[in-house]
Design a protein around this motif. Structure first.
Motif, PDB file in Angstrom:
ATOM      1  N   HIS A 169       0.861  -1.181   0.000  1.00 34.85           N
ATOM      2  CA  HIS A 169       0.000   0.000   0.000  1.00 34.85           C
ATOM      3  C   HIS A 169       0.897   1.229   0.000  1.00 34.85           C
ATOM      4  O   HIS A 169       1.714   1.420   0.916  1.00 34.85           O
ATOM      5  N   LEU A 170       0.735   2.059  -1.015  1.00 33.00           N
ATOM      6  CA  LEU A 170       1.501   3.293  -1.098  1.00 33.00           C
ATOM      7  C   LEU A 170       0.894   4.303  -0.133  1.00 33.00           C
ATOM      8  O   LEU A 170      -0.300   4.604  -0.198  1.00 33.00           O
ATOM      9  N   LEU A 171       1.686   4.818   0.789  1.00 27.72           N
ATOM     10  CA  LEU A 171       1.173   5.713   1.817  1.00 27.72           C
ATOM     11  C   LEU A 171       1.136   7.165   1.367  1.00 27.72           C
ATOM     12  O   LEU A 171       0.396   7.968   1.923  1.00 27.72           O
ATOM     13  N   ARG A 172       1.928   7.491   0.360  1.00 31.19           N
ATOM     14  CA  ARG A 172       1.940   8.865  -0.158  1.00 31.19           C
ATOM     15  C   ARG A 172       2.010   8.813  -1.672  1.00 31.19           C
ATOM     16  O   ARG A 172       2.815   8.072  -2.233  1.00 31.19           O
ATOM     17  N   GLN A 173       1.176   9.611  -2.322  1.00 25.88           N
ATOM     18  CA  GLN A 173       1.152   9.620  -3.787  1.00 25.88           C
ATOM     19  C   GLN A 173       2.237  10.518  -4.377  1.00 25.88           C
ATOM     20  O   GLN A 173       2.523  10.441  -5.565  1.00 25.88           O
ATOM     21  N   ARG A 174       2.825  11.358  -3.551  1.00 24.11           N
ATOM     22  CA  ARG A 174       3.884  12.241  -4.049  1.00 24.11           C
ATOM     23  C   ARG A 174       5.068  12.206  -3.100  1.00 24.11           C
ATOM     24  O   ARG A 174       4.909  12.125  -1.883  1.00 24.11           O
ATOM     25  N   VAL A 175       6.236  12.260  -3.696  1.00 26.51           N
ATOM     26  CA  VAL A 175       7.462  12.273  -2.907  1.00 26.51           C
ATOM     27  C   VAL A 175       8.495  13.110  -3.653  1.00 26.51           C
ATOM     28  O   VAL A 175       8.546  13.100  -4.893  1.00 26.51           O
ATOM     29  N   LYS A 176       9.308  13.833  -2.908  1.00 26.25           N
ATOM     30  CA  LYS A 176      10.341  14.650  -3.521  1.00 26.25           C
ATOM     31  C   LYS A 176      11.550  13.786  -3.897  1.00 26.25           C
ATOM     32  O   LYS A 176      11.899  12.860  -3.168  1.00 26.25           O
ATOM     33  N   PRO A 177      12.160  14.078  -5.044  1.00 30.07           N
ATOM     34  CA  PRO A 177      13.366  13.316  -5.428  1.00 30.07           C
ATOM     35  C   PRO A 177      14.427  13.301  -4.344  1.00 30.07           C
ATOM     36  O   PRO A 177      15.140  12.303  -4.177  1.00 30.07           O
ATOM     37  N   LYS A 178      14.495  14.400  -3.584  1.00 30.15           N
ATOM     38  CA  LYS A 178      15.485  14.484  -2.508  1.00 30.15           C
ATOM     39  C   LYS A 178      15.265  13.389  -1.469  1.00 30.15           C
ATOM     40  O   LYS A 178      16.223  12.814  -0.933  1.00 30.15           O
ATOM     41  N   GLU A 179      13.985  13.084  -1.183  1.00 32.78           N
ATOM     42  CA  GLU A 179      13.683  12.044  -0.197  1.00 32.78           C
ATOM     43  C   GLU A 179      14.159  10.680  -0.666  1.00 32.78           C
ATOM     44  O   GLU A 179      14.683   9.881   0.124  1.00 32.78           O
ATOM     45  N   LEU A 180      13.972  10.401  -1.963  1.00 35.36           N
ATOM     46  CA  LEU A 180      14.428   9.115  -2.492  1.00 35.36           C
ATOM     47  C   LEU A 180      15.951   9.013  -2.441  1.00 35.36           C
ATOM     48  O   LEU A 180      16.504   7.947  -2.130  1.00 35.36           O
ATOM     49  N   LYS A 181      16.621  10.118  -2.746  1.00 34.49           N
ATOM     50  CA  LYS A 181      18.082  10.112  -2.688  1.00 34.49           C
ATOM     51  C   LYS A 181      18.578   9.856  -1.272  1.00 34.49           C
ATOM     52  O   LYS A 181      19.554   9.138  -1.049  1.00 34.49           O
ATOM     53  N   GLU A 182      17.864  10.420  -0.290  1.00 37.47           N
ATOM     54  CA  GLU A 182      18.260  10.217   1.105  1.00 37.47           C
ATOM     55  C   GLU A 182      18.103   8.748   1.510  1.00 37.47           C
ATOM     56  O   GLU A 182      18.913   8.208   2.267  1.00 37.47           O
ATOM     57  N   LEU A 183      17.052   8.103   0.993  1.00 33.09           N
ATOM     58  CA  LEU A 183      16.867   6.678   1.295  1.00 33.09           C
ATOM     59  C   LEU A 183      17.989   5.839   0.693  1.00 33.09           C
ATOM     60  O   LEU A 183      18.484   4.898   1.321  1.00 33.09           O
ATOM     61  N   VAL A 184      18.387   6.172  -0.520  1.00 30.46           N
ATOM     62  CA  VAL A 184      19.470   5.440  -1.182  1.00 30.46           C
ATOM     63  C   VAL A 184      20.785   5.626  -0.434  1.00 30.46           C
ATOM     64  O   VAL A 184      21.616   4.711  -0.371  1.00 30.46           O
ATOM     65  N   HIS A 185      20.965   6.795   0.158  1.00 37.25           N
ATOM     66  CA  HIS A 185      22.210   7.066   0.877  1.00 37.25           C
ATOM     67  C   HIS A 185      22.404   6.119   2.059  1.00 37.25           C
ATOM     68  O   HIS A 185      23.517   5.949   2.558  1.00 37.25           O
ATOM     69  N   THR A 186      21.305   5.504   2.496  1.00 42.05           N
ATOM     70  CA  THR A 186      21.404   4.494   3.555  1.00 42.05           C
ATOM     71  C   THR A 186      22.418   3.426   3.172  1.00 42.05           C
ATOM     72  O   THR A 186      23.101   2.854   4.027  1.00 42.05           O
ATOM     73  N   TYR A 187      22.544   3.176   1.884  1.00 41.49           N
ATOM     74  CA  TYR A 187      23.392   2.086   1.417  1.00 41.49           C
ATOM     75  C   TYR A 187      24.830   2.501   1.170  1.00 41.49           C
ATOM     76  O   TYR A 187      25.652   1.669   0.787  1.00 41.49           O
ATOM     77  N   ARG A 188      25.125   3.778   1.386  1.00 39.04           N
ATOM     78  CA  ARG A 188      26.520   4.186   1.240  1.00 39.04           C
ATOM     79  C   ARG A 188      27.404   3.484   2.262  1.00 39.04           C
ATOM     80  O   ARG A 188      28.479   2.975   1.942  1.00 39.04           O
ATOM     81  N   ASP A 189      26.929   3.437   3.520  1.00 40.67           N
ATOM     82  CA  ASP A 189      27.697   2.757   4.555  1.00 40.67           C
ATOM     83  C   ASP A 189      27.808   1.266   4.254  1.00 40.67           C
ATOM     84  O   ASP A 189      28.848   0.652   4.461  1.00 40.67           O
ATOM     85  N   LYS A 190      26.730   0.672   3.768  1.00 43.60           N
ATOM     86  CA  LYS A 190      26.755  -0.752   3.451  1.00 43.60           C
ATOM     87  C   LYS A 190      27.776  -1.035   2.355  1.00 43.60           C
ATOM     88  O   LYS A 190      28.538  -1.995   2.430  1.00 43.60           O
ATOM     89  N   SER A 191      27.791  -0.195   1.350  1.00 45.04           N
ATOM     90  CA  SER A 191      28.736  -0.389   0.259  1.00 45.04           C
ATOM     91  C   SER A 191      30.172  -0.230   0.754  1.00 45.04           C
ATOM     92  O   SER A 191      31.062  -1.004   0.387  1.00 45.04           O
ATOM     93  N   ALA A 192      30.393   0.783   1.613  1.00 42.80           N
ATOM     94  CA  ALA A 192      31.737   1.007   2.147  1.00 42.80           C
ATOM     95  C   ALA A 192      32.200  -0.189   2.972  1.00 42.80           C
ATOM     96  O   ALA A 192      33.350  -0.617   2.884  1.00 42.80           O
ATOM     97  N   ARG A 193      31.281  -0.753   3.752  1.00 40.03           N
ATOM     98  CA  ARG A 193      31.650  -1.903   4.577  1.00 40.03           C
ATOM     99  C   ARG A 193      31.894  -3.141   3.711  1.00 40.03           C
ATOM    100  O   ARG A 193      32.738  -3.975   4.030  1.00 40.03           O
ATOM    101  N   ASP A 194      31.150  -3.265   2.641  1.00 38.76           N
ATOM    102  CA  ASP A 194      31.393  -4.376   1.712  1.00 38.76           C
ATOM    103  C   ASP A 194      32.813  -4.313   1.163  1.00 38.76           C
ATOM    104  O   ASP A 194      33.508  -5.329   1.063  1.00 38.76           O
TER     105      ASP A 194
END
Length: 552
Positions: free
Chosen positions: A415-440
């Motif tokens: 279920h999509l909770l919001r019909q609109r999202v800012k590109p900045k928000e998506l980029k921030e979510l992706v940044h979660t994986y920067r640490d994961k990539s660095a640790r890999d």
């Protein structure tokens, strides 16, 4: 054991033909019977399956076992059936008639155990069938697959937290042979069970003899692999990182007259099963394979495991090499190291996680499929998207859930909770994986360090998994049997290995006569920290780790 100790002992003997539990099994079984959410970390061959099979027979209702591989669940379910315990397995190999028969047995509660892949548990119809039964225990085999930090991350495992909720939150037992502190924490987080009771019996197995052989070219590496395989006694596995390498090594061994077969994910299912059966039965002495082969195989007499290319990290290396010597007899674990092999793993790591474009595409698909916030199944999202791999899709969906943009219901629909999202928000979510990539990438560097180190190899493995021992040398790895010259560069993480190089009690001084295995007697020239420089009778000078130097 716990209350009902005698009854459990009878079940142990009568059903499983076992008189005594192995170290760690008792603690796990007691934790399960007490209703604790439990994470058990036990080495290969320690009897993890019994840790859920025995207590489950003393609990009301059914036990659901999540298994990543069809061959693994077939083996476990088959052994239970042989012991007279009804077990149902639901997987893609069943015909329509066979599947309906199995589902009916689940509905009628005619089975004690339900084995299923995580992908199958993501099917709302199947989950609804399981929900009709009382689930008393939820078991996750190979639980490291849950974690992004783990060496064998499987995106389908990301849904298991939602599955547990949908089944009414039964007690959970997660089982794995390897888990660093990061993986332990992440397993709890992904399952929504941050306070799991962790039982870790340790990774050390004295019968595994670790060794590294360095190659300077691809041709030399292939020649070394052939020589090592031909010299080795008994059956063994040669692991490679790529399908191409599997086929090259297999062809070379076959041409040399060796009894060999091969296994990788691009083979047809029938060929994979036949080749695996040939190896398991002894019809083929050597299996050349990618890491698609081996998880959960029950072949106790594997005498050697050779890695033709380095894995991505030490978790993967230990898990794969640990398939040797499950019978407790001596076995060789050999890594062929060619510096360029690191590039193969770097290539794989670069493609592991979704980017902002992937996340945007998934979010746009959800918007298109649910304009009025209707439920959307995973299958519909997969069908709608083109160009986003299944792995990246499922990781992207989990990111959107963690970011509060998406939720799943008890049918596992989205279920999509919001019909609109800012590109900045998506980029921030992706940044979660920067640490994961660095640790890999850091984990890959540690793998390279293991290949190049002069330290005791078991010590390096123990340190990596946060374990300690009272000894400084295992006595069975190549570095302990034939001490190398000191060759550490400053950038190596020596601070992680301080306990691996404890100095002997006797103080070494310049001029003292000492001896080193393989090199014989020499005279101390200088002592600097954990390094001792010696001059030998032929006037040559060599530097060794202090722990390898003995008084004459």
């Amino acid at each position: 054991m716990v209350a009902g100790d005698k009854a459990l002992q009878r079940t142990l003997q009568d059903t499983f033909g076992i008189r005594q539990l192995r170290p760690g099994q008792r603690e796990v079984i007691e934790s399960v019977l007490q209703g604790n959410n439990t994470l058990a970390i036990m080495p290969t061959g320690a009897g993890k399956s019994l840790c859920y099979q025995l207590p489950a027979l003393k609990m009301p209702g059914v036990t659901v076992v999540v298994s990543p591989l069809i061959s693994l669940m077939k083996d476990q379910a088959g052994k239970l059936e042989t012991a007279g315990v009804p077990a149902a397995e639901v997987n893609s190999t069943l015909s329509t008639r066979e599947e309906e028969s199995v589902l009916e047995s689940i509905r009628q509660e005619d089975t004690e155990f339900i084995f299923a892949t995580p992908e199958r548990l993501s099917d709302p119809d199947f989950l609804a069938t399981v929900r009709e039964s009382r689930v008393s225990l939820f078991v996750i085999d190979e639980a490291h697959c849950i974690s992004h930090w783990g060496h064998d991350f499987r995106p389908a495992y990301l849904h298991l937290g939602a599955v547990i909720d949908a089944l009414g939150n039964p007690p959970v037992l997660a089982l794995t042979a390897t888990a660093t502190s990061n993986v332990i924490e992440d397993i709890g987080k992904q399952l929504g069970l941050p306070d799991m009771h962790v039982i870790n019996t340790g990774i050390y197995r004295s019968n595994l003899h670790y060794r590294v052989v360095t190659a300077t070219s691809e041709q030399e590496k292939l020649s070394l692999a052939l020589a090592l395989a031909r010299e080795a006694e008994g059956s063994g596995i040669i692991y490679t990182a790529t399908v191409k390498a599997v086929e090259e090594v297999h062809a070379a061994l076959r041409e040399a007259g060796e009894s060999v077969t091969f296994y990788h994910g691009q083979l047809a299912a029938k060929a994979r099963h036949q080749n695996q059966d040939d190896f398991m039965s002894g019809a083929s002495r050597i299996m050349v394979a990618t890491n698609a082969f081996g998880m959960g195989i029950d072949k106790s007499d594997i005498r050697f495991v050779i890695h033709y290319q380095i894995p991505a990290n030490l978790e993967a290396y230990y898990q794969e090499s640990g398939r040797a010597g499950r019978d407790g007899e001596d076995a060789d674990c050999i890594l062929l190291f060619h510096a360029k092999d690191k590039q193969v793993q770097q290539f794989f790591l670069a493609r592991r996680y979704p980017g902002a474009d992937d996340l945007g595409a998934v979010y746009a698909a959800l918007q298109a499929l649910s304009p009025e916030q209707h439920a959307v199944s995973l299958a519909r999202v997969q069908a709608h998207l083109d160009g986003v791999s299944d792995t990246r899709l499922q990781v992207a969906l989990k990111l959107l859930k963690d970011g509060g943009l998406l939720e799943q219901d008890d049918k596992l629909d989205y279920h999509l909770l919001r019909q609109r999202v800012k590109p900045k928000e998506l980029k921030e979510l992706v940044h979660t994986y920067r640490d994961k990539s660095a640790r890999d990438h850091a984990a890959l560097e540690r793998m390279v360090f293991y290949a190049q180190t002069g330290f005791c190899r078991w010590k390096v493995l123990l340190e990596y998994f946060g374990e300690h021992s009272s000894w400084s040398r295992c006595g069975v790895c190549d570095n302990c049997r034939q001490p190398p010259e000191q060759a550490l560069s400053p950038e190596h993480p020596r601070q992680q290995l301080t306990r691996a190089v404890q100095a002997p009690a006797n103080t070494l001084q310049a001029g003292a006569t000492v001896k080193v295995p393989k090199y014989g007697e020499g005279q101390v020239v200088s002592v600097e920290g954990d390094k001792v420089t010696l001059r030998f009778p032929d006037s040559s000078k060599r530097t060794f780790l202090r722990s390898y130097v003995e008084r004459s």
